[in-house]
Motif scaffolding. Sequence first.
Motif, PDB file in Angstrom:
ATOM      1  N   THR A  34      -0.299  36.243  34.055  1.00  0.00           N
ATOM      2  CA  THR A  34      -0.279  36.177  35.513  1.00  0.00           C
ATOM      3  C   THR A  34      -0.115  34.754  36.025  1.00  0.00           C
ATOM      4  O   THR A  34       0.236  34.563  37.174  1.00  0.00           O
ATOM      5  CB  THR A  34      -1.563  36.780  36.101  1.00  0.00           C
ATOM      6  OG1 THR A  34      -2.680  36.085  35.559  1.00  0.00           O
ATOM      7  CG2 THR A  34      -1.655  38.257  35.778  1.00  0.00           C
ATOM      8  N   GLU A  35      -0.414  33.764  35.210  1.00  0.00           N
ATOM      9  CA  GLU A  35      -0.287  32.379  35.642  1.00  0.00           C
ATOM     10  C   GLU A  35       1.145  31.928  35.494  1.00  0.00           C
ATOM     11  O   GLU A  35       1.733  32.041  34.441  1.00  0.00           O
ATOM     12  CB  GLU A  35      -1.208  31.475  34.820  1.00  0.00           C
ATOM     13  CG  GLU A  35      -2.673  31.774  35.025  1.00  0.00           C
ATOM     14  CD  GLU A  35      -3.548  30.894  34.174  1.00  0.00           C
ATOM     15  OE1 GLU A  35      -3.061  29.869  33.677  1.00  0.00           O
ATOM     16  OE2 GLU A  35      -4.712  31.239  34.010  1.00  0.00           O
ATOM     17  N   GLY A  36       1.729  31.431  36.553  1.00  0.00           N
ATOM     18  CA  GLY A  36       3.121  31.032  36.499  1.00  0.00           C
ATOM     19  C   GLY A  36       3.266  29.572  36.778  1.00  0.00           C
ATOM     20  O   GLY A  36       2.272  28.864  36.830  1.00  0.00           O
ATOM     21  N   PRO A  37       4.399  29.079  36.961  1.00  0.00           N
ATOM     22  CA  PRO A  37       5.667  29.803  36.958  1.00  0.00           C
ATOM     23  C   PRO A  37       6.153  30.083  35.537  1.00  0.00           C
ATOM     24  O   PRO A  37       5.808  29.382  34.604  1.00  0.00           O
ATOM     25  CB  PRO A  37       6.607  28.849  37.683  1.00  0.00           C
ATOM     26  CG  PRO A  37       6.082  27.497  37.366  1.00  0.00           C
ATOM     27  CD  PRO A  37       4.586  27.662  37.287  1.00  0.00           C
ATOM     28  N   TRP A  38       6.979  31.111  35.418  1.00  0.00           N
ATOM     29  CA  TRP A  38       7.561  31.511  34.137  1.00  0.00           C
ATOM     30  C   TRP A  38       9.070  31.380  34.214  1.00  0.00           C
ATOM     31  O   TRP A  38       9.669  31.529  35.281  1.00  0.00           O
ATOM     32  CB  TRP A  38       7.178  32.954  33.802  1.00  0.00           C
ATOM     33  CG  TRP A  38       5.728  33.110  33.545  1.00  0.00           C
ATOM     34  CD1 TRP A  38       4.775  33.554  34.413  1.00  0.00           C
ATOM     35  CD2 TRP A  38       5.045  32.797  32.333  1.00  0.00           C
ATOM     36  NE1 TRP A  38       3.558  33.540  33.820  1.00  0.00           N
ATOM     37  CE2 TRP A  38       3.681  33.080  32.538  1.00  0.00           C
ATOM     38  CE3 TRP A  38       5.450  32.306  31.094  1.00  0.00           C
ATOM     39  CZ2 TRP A  38       2.724  32.895  31.548  1.00  0.00           C
ATOM     40  CZ3 TRP A  38       4.497  32.119  30.111  1.00  0.00           C
ATOM     41  CH2 TRP A  38       3.150  32.416  30.341  1.00  0.00           C
ATOM     42  N   TYR A  39       9.690  31.128  33.080  1.00  0.00           N
ATOM     43  CA  TYR A  39      11.135  30.950  32.982  1.00  0.00           C
ATOM     44  C   TYR A  39      11.661  31.760  31.811  1.00  0.00           C
ATOM     45  O   TYR A  39      10.950  31.963  30.831  1.00  0.00           O
ATOM     46  CB  TYR A  39      11.481  29.473  32.756  1.00  0.00           C
ATOM     47  CG  TYR A  39      11.038  28.583  33.881  1.00  0.00           C
ATOM     48  CD1 TYR A  39      11.916  28.231  34.895  1.00  0.00           C
ATOM     49  CD2 TYR A  39       9.736  28.109  33.952  1.00  0.00           C
ATOM     50  CE1 TYR A  39      11.504  27.424  35.935  1.00  0.00           C
ATOM     51  CE2 TYR A  39       9.319  27.304  34.987  1.00  0.00           C
ATOM     52  CZ  TYR A  39      10.207  26.967  35.976  1.00  0.00           C
ATOM     53  OH  TYR A  39       9.801  26.174  37.013  1.00  0.00           O
ATOM     54  N   TYR A  40      12.918  32.203  31.925  1.00  0.00           N
ATOM     55  CA  TYR A  40      13.568  32.882  30.803  1.00  0.00           C
ATOM     56  C   TYR A  40      14.526  31.896  30.162  1.00  0.00           C
ATOM     57  O   TYR A  40      15.456  31.406  30.811  1.00  0.00           O
ATOM     58  CB  TYR A  40      14.325  34.127  31.264  1.00  0.00           C
ATOM     59  CG  TYR A  40      14.884  34.894  30.099  1.00  0.00           C
ATOM     60  CD1 TYR A  40      14.086  35.786  29.397  1.00  0.00           C
ATOM     61  CD2 TYR A  40      16.188  34.703  29.673  1.00  0.00           C
ATOM     62  CE1 TYR A  40      14.579  36.477  28.301  1.00  0.00           C
ATOM     63  CE2 TYR A  40      16.689  35.389  28.585  1.00  0.00           C
ATOM     64  CZ  TYR A  40      15.881  36.272  27.906  1.00  0.00           C
ATOM     65  OH  TYR A  40      16.371  36.947  26.823  1.00  0.00           O
ATOM     66  N   LEU A  59      16.471  30.407  33.234  1.00  0.00           N
ATOM     67  CA  LEU A  59      16.530  31.108  34.514  1.00  0.00           C
ATOM     68  C   LEU A  59      15.119  31.100  35.087  1.00  0.00           C
ATOM     69  O   LEU A  59      14.153  31.282  34.368  1.00  0.00           O
ATOM     70  CB  LEU A  59      16.985  32.554  34.322  1.00  0.00           C
ATOM     71  CG  LEU A  59      18.371  32.784  33.736  1.00  0.00           C
ATOM     72  CD1 LEU A  59      18.586  34.269  33.479  1.00  0.00           C
ATOM     73  CD2 LEU A  59      19.440  32.253  34.666  1.00  0.00           C
ATOM     74  N   GLY A  60      15.019  30.920  36.383  1.00  0.00           N
ATOM     75  CA  GLY A  60      13.704  30.968  36.977  1.00  0.00           C
ATOM     76  C   GLY A  60      13.533  29.878  38.005  1.00  0.00           C
ATOM     77  O   GLY A  60      14.495  29.190  38.337  1.00  0.00           O
ATOM     78  N   PRO A  61      12.401  29.725  38.555  1.00  0.00           N
ATOM     79  CA  PRO A  61      11.108  30.240  38.112  1.00  0.00           C
ATOM     80  C   PRO A  61      10.824  31.652  38.629  1.00  0.00           C
ATOM     81  O   PRO A  61      11.347  32.076  39.650  1.00  0.00           O
ATOM     82  CB  PRO A  61      10.117  29.266  38.734  1.00  0.00           C
ATOM     83  CG  PRO A  61      10.778  28.809  39.987  1.00  0.00           C
ATOM     84  CD  PRO A  61      12.248  28.786  39.668  1.00  0.00           C
ATOM     85  N   TYR A  62       9.982  32.350  37.893  1.00  0.00           N
ATOM     86  CA  TYR A  62       9.508  33.674  38.266  1.00  0.00           C
ATOM     87  C   TYR A  62       7.996  33.604  38.385  1.00  0.00           C
ATOM     88  O   TYR A  62       7.334  32.849  37.681  1.00  0.00           O
ATOM     89  CB  TYR A  62       9.900  34.716  37.213  1.00  0.00           C
ATOM     90  CG  TYR A  62      11.398  34.871  37.093  1.00  0.00           C
ATOM     91  CD1 TYR A  62      12.101  35.688  37.960  1.00  0.00           C
ATOM     92  CD2 TYR A  62      12.109  34.175  36.124  1.00  0.00           C
ATOM     93  CE1 TYR A  62      13.473  35.819  37.867  1.00  0.00           C
ATOM     94  CE2 TYR A  62      13.485  34.300  36.021  1.00  0.00           C
ATOM     95  CZ  TYR A  62      14.159  35.123  36.895  1.00  0.00           C
ATOM     96  OH  TYR A  62      15.512  35.243  36.799  1.00  0.00           O
ATOM     97  N   GLU A  63       7.435  34.405  39.280  1.00  0.00           N
ATOM     98  CA  GLU A  63       5.999  34.356  39.518  1.00  0.00           C
ATOM     99  C   GLU A  63       5.191  34.939  38.369  1.00  0.00           C
ATOM    100  O   GLU A  63       4.092  34.480  38.091  1.00  0.00           O
ATOM    101  CB  GLU A  63       5.654  35.086  40.811  1.00  0.00           C
ATOM    102  CG  GLU A  63       6.140  34.354  42.046  1.00  0.00           C
ATOM    103  CD  GLU A  63       5.712  35.052  43.315  1.00  0.00           C
ATOM    104  OE1 GLU A  63       4.724  35.823  43.290  1.00  0.00           O
ATOM    105  OE2 GLU A  63       6.364  34.819  44.336  1.00  0.00           O
ATOM    106  N   ALA A  68       9.973  37.398  34.598  1.00  0.00           N
ATOM    107  CA  ALA A  68      10.801  36.524  33.760  1.00  0.00           C
ATOM    108  C   ALA A  68      11.390  37.288  32.585  1.00  0.00           C
ATOM    109  O   ALA A  68      12.529  37.047  32.183  1.00  0.00           O
ATOM    110  CB  ALA A  68       9.981  35.339  33.262  1.00  0.00           C
ATOM    111  N   SER A  69      10.644  38.231  32.035  1.00  0.00           N
ATOM    112  CA  SER A  69      11.172  38.992  30.899  1.00  0.00           C
ATOM    113  C   SER A  69      12.309  39.922  31.318  1.00  0.00           C
ATOM    114  O   SER A  69      13.141  40.303  30.501  1.00  0.00           O
ATOM    115  CB  SER A  69      10.063  39.781  30.207  1.00  0.00           C
ATOM    116  OG  SER A  69       9.543  40.763  31.069  1.00  0.00           O
ATOM    117  N   ASP A  70      12.367  40.278  32.605  1.00  0.00           N
ATOM    118  CA  ASP A  70      13.446  41.122  33.124  1.00  0.00           C
ATOM    119  C   ASP A  70      14.573  40.305  33.751  1.00  0.00           C
ATOM    120  O   ASP A  70      15.413  40.859  34.461  1.00  0.00           O
ATOM    121  CB  ASP A  70      12.898  42.092  34.177  1.00  0.00           C
ATOM    122  CG  ASP A  70      11.951  43.116  33.588  1.00  0.00           C
ATOM    123  OD1 ASP A  70      12.062  43.393  32.373  1.00  0.00           O
ATOM    124  OD2 ASP A  70      11.097  43.633  34.333  1.00  0.00           O
ATOM    125  N   ALA A  71      14.617  39.015  33.495  1.00  0.00           N
ATOM    126  CA  ALA A  71      15.583  38.127  34.147  1.00  0.00           C
ATOM    127  C   ALA A  71      17.023  38.522  33.864  1.00  0.00           C
ATOM    128  O   ALA A  71      17.851  38.556  34.776  1.00  0.00           O
ATOM    129  CB  ALA A  71      15.347  36.684  33.719  1.00  0.00           C
TER     130      ALA A  71
END
Length: 103
Positions: A34-40, A59-63, A68-71
Amino acid sequence: MIAVTAAIIVHCVGRLRARRPPKPEPESQETNVTEGPWYYCLKHHAVEPYDGCKSEDRLGPYETYAEASDALEKVRERNEAWDAQEEDVDEAGDKDADWNPFS
């Protein structure tokens, strides 16, 4: 002489390794999802935190980790939507369809 030098190096390296503190256990990706940001990462095909690869490879950032896994799927969906929109514009005979900034 070479054997003595090699023995000294092996002895010293062994002592250095013995003094190192143990490596911390890597955190499970599921514990901090749950802690972001996340990137692919396009280079490794994996989700990474902020301290990952270069920006040009991501790709990103994702929350969230899940976003991010569905980027790649999101990119695929957007590309299909844009392609369909371009086809609609071309079929409608839009006056800007043949627009070229270099002509």
